[in-house]
Design a protein around this motif. Structure first.
Motif, PDB file in Angstrom:
ATOM      1  N   LYS A   1      -5.496  12.043  -4.554  1.00 19.78           N
ATOM      2  CA  LYS A   1      -6.672  11.322  -4.059  1.00 19.78           C
ATOM      3  C   LYS A   1      -6.399   9.827  -3.986  1.00 19.78           C
ATOM      4  O   LYS A   1      -6.703   9.180  -2.981  1.00 19.78           O
ATOM      5  CB  LYS A   1      -7.873  11.606  -4.966  1.00 19.78           C
ATOM      6  CG  LYS A   1      -9.177  10.976  -4.460  1.00 19.78           C
ATOM      7  CD  LYS A   1     -10.343  11.377  -5.345  1.00 19.78           C
ATOM      8  CE  LYS A   1     -11.649  10.760  -4.828  1.00 19.78           C
ATOM      9  NZ  LYS A   1     -12.807  11.136  -5.678  1.00 19.78           N
ATOM     10  N   ARG A   2      -5.798   9.268  -5.065  1.00 21.59           N
ATOM     11  CA  ARG A   2      -5.468   7.842  -5.061  1.00 21.59           C
ATOM     12  C   ARG A   2      -4.410   7.543  -4.011  1.00 21.59           C
ATOM     13  O   ARG A   2      -4.459   6.527  -3.311  1.00 21.59           O
ATOM     14  CB  ARG A   2      -4.966   7.399  -6.443  1.00 21.59           C
ATOM     15  CG  ARG A   2      -6.021   7.360  -7.531  1.00 21.59           C
ATOM     16  CD  ARG A   2      -7.010   6.222  -7.368  1.00 21.59           C
ATOM     17  NE  ARG A   2      -6.434   4.896  -7.439  1.00 21.59           N
ATOM     18  CZ  ARG A   2      -6.178   4.236  -8.562  1.00 21.59           C
ATOM     19  NH1 ARG A   2      -6.426   4.806  -9.731  1.00 21.59           N
ATOM     20  NH2 ARG A   2      -5.693   3.012  -8.533  1.00 21.59           N
TER      21      ARG A   2
ATOM     22  N   TYR B   1       0.829  -1.204   0.000  1.00 19.65           N
ATOM     23  CA  TYR B   1       0.000   0.000   0.000  1.00 19.65           C
ATOM     24  C   TYR B   1       0.867   1.261   0.000  1.00 19.65           C
ATOM     25  O   TYR B   1       0.551   2.252  -0.666  1.00 19.65           O
ATOM     26  CB  TYR B   1      -0.920   0.004   1.219  1.00 19.65           C
ATOM     27  CG  TYR B   1      -2.104  -0.928   1.121  1.00 19.65           C
ATOM     28  CD1 TYR B   1      -2.810  -1.068  -0.075  1.00 19.65           C
ATOM     29  CD2 TYR B   1      -2.530  -1.663   2.222  1.00 19.65           C
ATOM     30  CE1 TYR B   1      -3.905  -1.928  -0.166  1.00 19.65           C
ATOM     31  CE2 TYR B   1      -3.628  -2.512   2.138  1.00 19.65           C
ATOM     32  CZ  TYR B   1      -4.302  -2.645   0.947  1.00 19.65           C
ATOM     33  OH  TYR B   1      -5.386  -3.488   0.862  1.00 19.65           O
TER      34      TYR B   1
ATOM     35  N   ASP C   1      -4.685   5.510   3.589  1.00 16.05           N
ATOM     36  CA  ASP C   1      -5.774   5.206   4.520  1.00 16.05           C
ATOM     37  C   ASP C   1      -5.955   3.698   4.693  1.00 16.05           C
ATOM     38  O   ASP C   1      -6.251   3.225   5.797  1.00 16.05           O
ATOM     39  CB  ASP C   1      -7.082   5.832   4.032  1.00 16.05           C
ATOM     40  CG  ASP C   1      -7.079   7.358   4.169  1.00 16.05           C
ATOM     41  OD1 ASP C   1      -6.234   7.876   4.934  1.00 16.05           O
ATOM     42  OD2 ASP C   1      -7.899   8.014   3.506  1.00 16.05           O
ATOM     43  N   LYS C   2      -5.779   2.937   3.606  1.00 10.53           N
ATOM     44  CA  LYS C   2      -5.882   1.475   3.721  1.00 10.53           C
ATOM     45  C   LYS C   2      -4.806   0.935   4.659  1.00 10.53           C
ATOM     46  O   LYS C   2      -5.067   0.058   5.498  1.00 10.53           O
ATOM     47  CB  LYS C   2      -5.733   0.826   2.339  1.00 10.53           C
ATOM     48  CG  LYS C   2      -6.926   1.008   1.401  1.00 10.53           C
ATOM     49  CD  LYS C   2      -6.641   0.377   0.055  1.00 10.53           C
ATOM     50  CE  LYS C   2      -7.764   0.618  -0.944  1.00 10.53           C
ATOM     51  NZ  LYS C   2      -8.991  -0.128  -0.591  1.00 10.53           N
TER      52      LYS C   2
ATOM     53  N   ALA D   1       0.976   4.234  -2.740  1.00 11.84           N
ATOM     54  CA  ALA D   1       0.774   5.637  -2.370  1.00 11.84           C
ATOM     55  C   ALA D   1       1.900   6.507  -2.919  1.00 11.84           C
ATOM     56  O   ALA D   1       1.658   7.589  -3.478  1.00 11.84           O
ATOM     57  CB  ALA D   1       0.697   5.771  -0.847  1.00 11.84           C
TER      58      ALA D   1
ATOM     59  N   LYS E   1       1.480  11.399   4.174  1.00 10.67           N
ATOM     60  CA  LYS E   1       0.334  12.304   4.306  1.00 10.67           C
ATOM     61  C   LYS E   1       0.793  13.757   4.381  1.00 10.67           C
ATOM     62  O   LYS E   1       0.099  14.671   3.906  1.00 10.67           O
ATOM     63  CB  LYS E   1      -0.496  11.946   5.546  1.00 10.67           C
ATOM     64  CG  LYS E   1      -1.326  10.681   5.391  1.00 10.67           C
ATOM     65  CD  LYS E   1      -2.214  10.423   6.584  1.00 10.67           C
ATOM     66  CE  LYS E   1      -3.420  11.341   6.608  1.00 10.67           C
ATOM     67  NZ  LYS E   1      -4.419  10.983   5.581  1.00 10.67           N
TER      68      LYS E   1
ATOM     69  N   LYS F   1      -5.510   1.863   8.262  1.00  9.06           N
ATOM     70  CA  LYS F   1      -6.578   1.032   8.826  1.00  9.06           C
ATOM     71  C   LYS F   1      -6.003  -0.273   9.375  1.00  9.06           C
ATOM     72  O   LYS F   1      -6.412  -0.744  10.451  1.00  9.06           O
ATOM     73  CB  LYS F   1      -7.628   0.737   7.758  1.00  9.06           C
ATOM     74  CG  LYS F   1      -8.819  -0.053   8.287  1.00  9.06           C
ATOM     75  CD  LYS F   1      -9.854  -0.277   7.196  1.00  9.06           C
ATOM     76  CE  LYS F   1     -11.036  -1.090   7.744  1.00  9.06           C
ATOM     77  NZ  LYS F   1     -12.053  -1.338   6.688  1.00  9.06           N
TER      78      LYS F   1
ATOM     79  N   SER G   1      -5.914   7.379  -0.645  1.00 14.33           N
ATOM     80  CA  SER G   1      -6.749   6.191  -0.426  1.00 14.33           C
ATOM     81  C   SER G   1      -5.904   5.002   0.007  1.00 14.33           C
ATOM     82  O   SER G   1      -6.316   4.218   0.879  1.00 14.33           O
ATOM     83  CB  SER G   1      -7.536   5.849  -1.700  1.00 14.33           C
ATOM     84  OG  SER G   1      -6.682   5.340  -2.710  1.00 14.33           O
ATOM     85  N   TYR G   2      -4.689   4.855  -0.570  1.00 17.19           N
ATOM     86  CA  TYR G   2      -3.827   3.736  -0.188  1.00 17.19           C
ATOM     87  C   TYR G   2      -3.176   3.969   1.178  1.00 17.19           C
ATOM     88  O   TYR G   2      -2.955   3.020   1.937  1.00 17.19           O
ATOM     89  CB  TYR G   2      -2.777   3.477  -1.270  1.00 17.19           C
ATOM     90  CG  TYR G   2      -3.363   2.800  -2.478  1.00 17.19           C
ATOM     91  CD1 TYR G   2      -3.833   1.496  -2.391  1.00 17.19           C
ATOM     92  CD2 TYR G   2      -3.491   3.461  -3.692  1.00 17.19           C
ATOM     93  CE1 TYR G   2      -4.416   0.864  -3.485  1.00 17.19           C
ATOM     94  CE2 TYR G   2      -4.068   2.837  -4.793  1.00 17.19           C
ATOM     95  CZ  TYR G   2      -4.526   1.544  -4.675  1.00 17.19           C
ATOM     96  OH  TYR G   2      -5.104   0.918  -5.755  1.00 17.19           O
TER      97      TYR G   2
END
Length: 282
Positions: free
Chosen positions: A211-212, A197, A218-219, A201, A240, A222, A215-216
């Protein structure tokens, strides 16, 4: 100690290889024995060994809780997760490839070679190991090692500034992840998933697709919310901070960098240290 076996492991692996019970049993044993095995009944050891070979399963896969199954490769995987890359490379040099019986063990060997070499700056060695890892037949190839090999290969292409080939490798990785999303109970390696991931990113950051990239990140975050790994958390926060910088959110950027610095003090990861130094120089 009585050995027990997880029949679902054999059933799921057989289905992954698109084999029937009859095909698996062919010229070896009966379909009934295979059926019993998939319900947890251990057959004769010579039959079990051959079935494991046909399904590319190692002793470590089949008997993960047995003391004799913490193989040298397993020990080196732990060192890799702790970023002791040179120790991994040194340990691999002592292993005779002829001693690796199943294709699973061979794929694990080449993955450890590729990853340790890449993170230690031995790019040509990493490239060769990826070539070997990607060379397994479609029948033998395990999706997890396929994803990892394509991830490392993509990063190598990025270093060579061939972004088109890197993009093709990452497309393969994304397809595999869509087919095999992260599931805590069954995933082979949480840290390896995070590395994938994170690489995705960083790829989308290079393409300025924030944006993409987010998203990675955030994965990965998580996963870390469940599994807690301070140095990986720091690395993701620095990514980030790059997105915050591009969005003009300077205060948020500084807070993210400060948090990453504090995490580095808590656990001095070499990779996180390099990323911090790079963020300060930019």
């Amino acid at each position: 100690m009585k050995l027990t076996i997880d029949g679902n492991l054999f059933r799921n692996r057989r289905k992954e290889l698109k084999m029937t019970q009859v095909e698996l049993a062919s010229n070896l044993t009966s379909q009934t024995v295979v059926c019993s095995l998939e319900h947890g009944v251990i057959p004769k050891l010579e039959v079990l060994a051959e079935i494991m070979q046909r399904l590319s399963l190692s002793l470590e896969d089949v008997f993960p809780n047995s003391p004799f199954c913490l193989s040298k490769l397993g020990e080196l995987k732990i060192k890799l997760d702790n970023e002791n890359y040179r120790q991994v490379w040194s340990g691999l040099e002592k292993i005779k490839k002829t001693a690796l019986v199943s294709s699973v063990e061979k794929q694990k060997f080449y993955y450890l070679s590729a990853s340790s070499a890449f993170h230690d700056g031995r790019i040509e060695d990493a490239d060769f190991a990826c070539y070997e890892l990607l060379g397994f037949s479609e029948k033998e190839k395990l999706w997890f090692f396929d994803a990892l090999a394509n991830t490392i290969k993509a990063q190598i292409w990025q270093l060579k500034e061939d972004y088109s080939k890197a993009e093709n490798c990452f497309k393969r990785v994304i397809k595999i992840l869509n087919d095999y999303p992260y599931e805590k109970e069954t995933v082979p390696s949480m840290i390896s998933y995070i590395r994938i991931y994170q690489a995705l990113a960083e790829h989308f950051l290079l393409l300025e697709n924030f944006k993409r990239a987010a998203s990675y990140i955030d994965k990965a975050l998580k996963i870390l919310s469940e599994e807690k790994s301070t140095w990986h958390l720091g690395e993701l926060l620095l990514l980030k901070s790059k997105i915050a910088d591009e969005s003009g959110l300077n205060e948020q950027k500084e807070k993210l960098i400060l948090t990453a610095e504090q995490l580095y003090e808590f656990g001095k990861s070499p990779q996180l240290g390099r990323m911090l130094n790079k963020s300060k120089s930019n």
